[in-house]
Write a protein that holds these residues in place. Structure first.
Motif, PDB file in Angstrom:
ATOM      1  N   PRO A  14       0.821  -1.216   0.000  1.00  0.00           N
ATOM      2  CA  PRO A  14       0.000   0.000   0.000  1.00  0.00           C
ATOM      3  C   PRO A  14       0.857   1.269   0.000  1.00  0.00           C
ATOM      4  CG  PRO A  14       0.171  -0.840   2.233  1.00  0.00           C
ATOM      5  CD  PRO A  14       0.993  -1.766   1.366  1.00  0.00           C
ATOM      6  N   PRO A  16      -0.602   4.840   0.261  1.00  0.00           N
ATOM      7  CA  PRO A  16      -1.791   5.708   0.308  1.00  0.00           C
ATOM      8  C   PRO A  16      -1.462   7.196   0.229  1.00  0.00           C
ATOM      9  CG  PRO A  16      -1.258   4.935   2.496  1.00  0.00           C
ATOM     10  CD  PRO A  16      -0.255   4.292   1.570  1.00  0.00           C
ATOM     11  N   VAL A  62       7.228   2.082   3.177  1.00  0.00           N
ATOM     12  CA  VAL A  62       6.538   0.800   3.002  1.00  0.00           C
ATOM     13  C   VAL A  62       7.390  -0.252   2.288  1.00  0.00           C
ATOM     14  CG1 VAL A  62       5.352   1.463   0.851  1.00  0.00           C
ATOM     15  CG2 VAL A  62       4.327  -0.253   2.391  1.00  0.00           C
ATOM     16  N   ASP A  65       9.367  -2.198   4.697  1.00  0.00           N
ATOM     17  CA  ASP A  65       8.600  -2.819   5.776  1.00  0.00           C
ATOM     18  C   ASP A  65       8.266  -4.257   5.382  1.00  0.00           C
ATOM     19  OD1 ASP A  65       6.782  -3.660   7.673  1.00  0.00           O
ATOM     20  OD2 ASP A  65       5.591  -1.822   7.633  1.00  0.00           O
ATOM     21  N   THR A  67       6.389  -6.273   6.527  1.00  0.00           N
ATOM     22  CA  THR A  67       4.976  -6.611   6.726  1.00  0.00           C
ATOM     23  C   THR A  67       4.260  -6.736   5.385  1.00  0.00           C
ATOM     24  OG1 THR A  67       4.992  -5.354   8.787  1.00  0.00           O
ATOM     25  CG2 THR A  67       2.834  -5.865   7.860  1.00  0.00           C
ATOM     26  N   TYR A  68       4.706  -5.935   4.399  1.00  0.00           N
ATOM     27  CA  TYR A  68       4.006  -5.866   3.112  1.00  0.00           C
ATOM     28  C   TYR A  68       4.870  -6.442   1.994  1.00  0.00           C
ATOM     29  CZ  TYR A  68       1.113  -2.660   5.787  1.00  0.00           C
ATOM     30  OH  TYR A  68       0.313  -2.113   6.753  1.00  0.00           O
ATOM     31  N   PHE A 132      -7.322  -0.188   0.726  1.00  0.00           N
ATOM     32  CA  PHE A 132      -6.385   0.302   1.741  1.00  0.00           C
ATOM     33  C   PHE A 132      -6.784  -0.191   3.139  1.00  0.00           C
ATOM     34  CE2 PHE A 132      -5.099   3.960  -1.175  1.00  0.00           C
ATOM     35  CZ  PHE A 132      -3.825   3.461  -1.385  1.00  0.00           C
ATOM     36  N   GLN A 133      -8.066  -0.143   3.425  1.00  0.00           N
ATOM     37  CA  GLN A 133      -8.543  -0.584   4.735  1.00  0.00           C
ATOM     38  C   GLN A 133      -8.291  -2.082   4.934  1.00  0.00           C
ATOM     39  OE1 GLN A 133     -12.746   0.066   5.398  1.00  0.00           O
ATOM     40  NE2 GLN A 133     -12.546  -0.152   7.609  1.00  0.00           N
ATOM     41  N   THR A 134      -8.552  -2.868   3.900  1.00  0.00           N
ATOM     42  CA  THR A 134      -8.345  -4.314   3.973  1.00  0.00           C
ATOM     43  C   THR A 134      -6.869  -4.643   4.204  1.00  0.00           C
ATOM     44  OG1 THR A 134     -10.251  -4.808   2.557  1.00  0.00           O
ATOM     45  CG2 THR A 134      -8.521  -6.479   2.680  1.00  0.00           C
ATOM     46  N   ARG A 136      -4.538  -2.721   5.439  1.00  0.00           N
ATOM     47  CA  ARG A 136      -4.132  -2.262   6.767  1.00  0.00           C
ATOM     48  C   ARG A 136      -4.529  -3.284   7.833  1.00  0.00           C
ATOM     49  NH1 ARG A 136      -5.557   2.923   5.603  1.00  0.00           N
ATOM     50  NH2 ARG A 136      -7.641   2.516   6.357  1.00  0.00           N
ATOM     51  N   HIS A 137      -5.733  -3.813   7.691  1.00  0.00           N
ATOM     52  CA  HIS A 137      -6.255  -4.782   8.659  1.00  0.00           C
ATOM     53  C   HIS A 137      -5.543  -6.129   8.553  1.00  0.00           C
ATOM     54  CE1 HIS A 137      -9.131  -6.825  11.255  1.00  0.00           C
ATOM     55  NE2 HIS A 137      -9.309  -7.735  10.305  1.00  0.00           N
ATOM     56  N   PRO A 139      -2.329  -7.518   6.184  1.00  0.00           N
ATOM     57  CA  PRO A 139      -1.323  -7.400   5.129  1.00  0.00           C
ATOM     58  C   PRO A 139      -1.210  -8.627   4.228  1.00  0.00           C
ATOM     59  CG  PRO A 139      -0.449  -6.600   7.207  1.00  0.00           C
ATOM     60  CD  PRO A 139      -1.744  -7.280   7.522  1.00  0.00           C
TER      61      PRO A 139
END
Length: 197
Positions: A14, A16, A62, A65, A67-68, A132-134, A136-137, A139
């Motif tokens: 992401p 954003p 990002v 990171d 995480t992604y 984006f919300q998905t 974030r919740h 990864p």
């Protein structure tokens, strides 16, 4: 020939941010290179956000990171504005992204992505916000991009949208052809057409 597109299912990275221009994608100081060296440009994608002035990684960005991950970049509105440099698309492809999702693309950059086997998928602002919300919740959430059907699906919610693409570019992506490959593949048809004129 390039790797043909069909259906791509991947986690997403992401970004954003709105109005990401080509100078942010690949800074002007890297434009001295005139040949497409994918690793060079991919290594310098978002260089000034990705690294500090001393060359150390910016852990807050990002791409640094862990995480992604994934081959789909989900970006904010008005992606690829600014100069028409094709190097920006080279950098995105060189990094390994095969799809960029946004609610709006600058026209020249959108075409440059297509010419470099990166699929720009334009979605509604509501669908982009949901993505984006998905992400974030979760990864590890998956997104499916189906080029034959021209749909993008958030696998977590089941919501889908249709996206537009030029028919010729769709054919080229699905068959792994650039413009030269397409002409070579259709050489006999061209010769025959000229004979008939």
């Amino acid at each position: 020939m390039k790797q043909p597109f069909n259906i791509i299912t991947s986690t997403c990275v992401p970004l954003p941010l709105e109005n990401v221009d080509t100078d942010q994608i690949i800074p002007a100081r890297f434009l001295k290179a005139t040949t497409r060296e994918e690793r060079f440009f991919g290594d310098n994608l978002f260089r000034d956000w990705r690294y500090h002035a001393d060359g150390s990684p910016n852990e807050q960005f990002v791409l640094n990171d862990p995480t992604y991950s994934g081959c789909i970049l989900v970006a904010g509105k008005n992606f690829g504005s600014g100069s028409s440099r094709e190097h920006a698309a080279w950098a995105i492809a060189g990094y390994g992204f095969r799809v960029v999702v946004s609610s709006f693309f600058a026209d020249i950059h959108k075409n440059n992505e297509l010419n470099n086997f990166v699929l720009p998928v334009q979605v509604s602002e509501d669908f982009l916000a949901e993505l984006f919300q998905t992400i974030r919740h979760d990864p590890k959430a998956l997104v499916e991009v189906d080029l034959p059907r021209q749909t993008i699906t958030n696998k977590s919610t089941g919501n889908s949208e249709h996206f537009d693409i030029n028919g010729y570019k769709k054919h080229c992506l699905m068959n792994g052809l650039d413009d030269i490959d397409f002409l070579v593949q259709n050489q006999e048809k061209t010769i025959e057409w000229e004979r008939q004129q």
